[in-house]
Design an enzyme around this catalytic site. Sequence first.
Site, PDB file in Angstrom:
ATOM      1  N   CYS A 131       0.799  -1.233   0.000  1.00 27.06           N
ATOM      2  CA  CYS A 131       0.000   0.000   0.000  1.00 27.06           C
ATOM      3  C   CYS A 131       0.830   1.280   0.000  1.00 27.06           C
ATOM      4  CB  CYS A 131      -0.932   0.006   1.202  1.00 27.06           C
ATOM      5  SG  CYS A 131      -2.218  -1.267   1.155  1.00 27.06           S
ATOM      6  N   HIS A 149      -1.230   5.834   2.450  1.00 25.14           N
ATOM      7  CA  HIS A 149      -1.370   4.817   3.493  1.00 25.14           C
ATOM      8  C   HIS A 149      -1.368   5.486   4.868  1.00 25.14           C
ATOM      9  CE1 HIS A 149      -1.072   0.939   5.468  1.00 25.14           C
ATOM     10  NE2 HIS A 149      -0.080   1.415   6.191  1.00 25.14           N
ATOM     11  N   HIS A 169      -2.613  -2.193  -5.954  1.00 24.75           N
ATOM     12  CA  HIS A 169      -1.875  -3.422  -6.295  1.00 24.75           C
ATOM     13  C   HIS A 169      -2.879  -4.547  -6.396  1.00 24.75           C
ATOM     14  CE1 HIS A 169      -2.447  -3.990  -2.022  1.00 24.75           C
ATOM     15  NE2 HIS A 169      -1.681  -2.929  -1.780  1.00 24.75           N
TER      16      HIS A 169
END
Length: 498
Positions: free
Chosen positions: A85, A139, A334
């Site tokens: 992340c 994040h 991702h």
Amino acid sequence: MKHSIPTVCILALSVVAVLFASPVVAQAEVTTTPNATKNVLVFFVDDLRPELGCYGVEAMHSPSIDALASEGLLFEHAYCQQALCAPSRISMMTGQYPDRTGICDLFTPLRKVNKTAMTLPLYFQQRGYVTASFGKVYHHRRDDQTSWSEIPTPPSAKYADPVTLAAIDERVKDAKAQKLDVDQTRLAAKGPPTECFEIDDEGYRDGVVARQAIESLRRNQDKPFFMCVGFAKPHLPFAAPKRYWDLYERDQFQIPSRQRPDGSPDLAFTVWGELRAYHGIPQDGELSDEMTRELMHGYAASVSFADAQVGKVMAELDRLHLRDDTLVVLWGDHGFKLGEYGLWCKHTNFELDAHVPLIISAPGNMSGKRTDALVEIVDLFPTLASMTGGEVPESCDGKSLRPLLRNPDQNFKPYALTQYPRGSTMGYSLRNDRYRYTEWIQAGTKRVVARELYDHRDTKTPESNLASSPEHKDRISRLSQQLDAARRIENTNVNRKK
């Protein structure tokens, strides 16, 4: 589970601190050209696989994202720069590879390392835009705070069922009574990996995030805005209102092959500690078929829940008649493994982790089209800059996707790069139109300690690592030279900033 910053990242951090000693912010002080797109709306979706209706997976209920794809360009081969992340999102926000940012771990905010790096919110702030962040964008929520005009506190609840919450509270009390260590107490505080509960969307965090974004659109409809809306689902835990679970039947999910590719090095794999931290998941060994199907069901429900939140924000954009003035991007930070190779979550260089969904809908450009061109998430910063009439900062490693939005059939890049660290060893992965080639390089000696070559012509999960095959010797030599040249170009870009 204890974590530490990999040695390769520590070395990169020390370099980056020197490289960016002088501000680069002046690069973004540019004017906007006539007829440029006025607004930017970017959806961040955590752990999203490119398995949606618009990507050909008819069983997935994703009508809102599918509708967005019908209004824009869908990228079949988009790749993140690292399957984690924090570094993935920082790469996107800076337009730089992890080796440039110096961040390849989960625990380092950008501004802790680099106070002056040019980022998308800073770039648009300097151009007079309202810059708004909702939900999970960086994040670390505290990252880049001065670059946002609006950054409200999101709700923190991951669970809604009172029974679930009571059970978590009881386990934490027991852990404290037993005077367990920090890691064991933290493990006790984890709830189950799934939750199916009768509740409204706003009973979970992403429902509130969608509402916050909608309220901002109403406030700022007469101003140019750069808005990022980050939805946490389908990240673990797979907790979503029951009606999204009801879109699927448990027995429709097929157990993937748990067989690992023959000849693949141990460095390629993980123990998927992220999932094992949740209550009820065994600390070693494989999952049962029953648990695997439950998790796959929960993942699909979470995707549909996130999709519905995208739809709410897009509906408000239309209601306010802002659609024709707004460039909309949706991307996944991702990929995610759902039992393939006997693995879960991300944290590798495999195709399943690096391949991400990407959709761009820009007024006056291609709609309802798709492209096979290889693109990278570092390309988003220069794309958003150029599409809004601004200059692309020299600090960006990527290149604008604008040509593809006009002609999606052209070649764009010969390869995409992804990387992932294992302690003092960094795995660099090059993906071309057919193969994924990876080298694991020690930080100190620069020695290649392992290689991987996978043929993705017909599958996302090849059964063999071809790196030791004599028939691929010449191909590996060419790919190795190409990968080395790509890494040298990155280093040249870094040195140019000194």
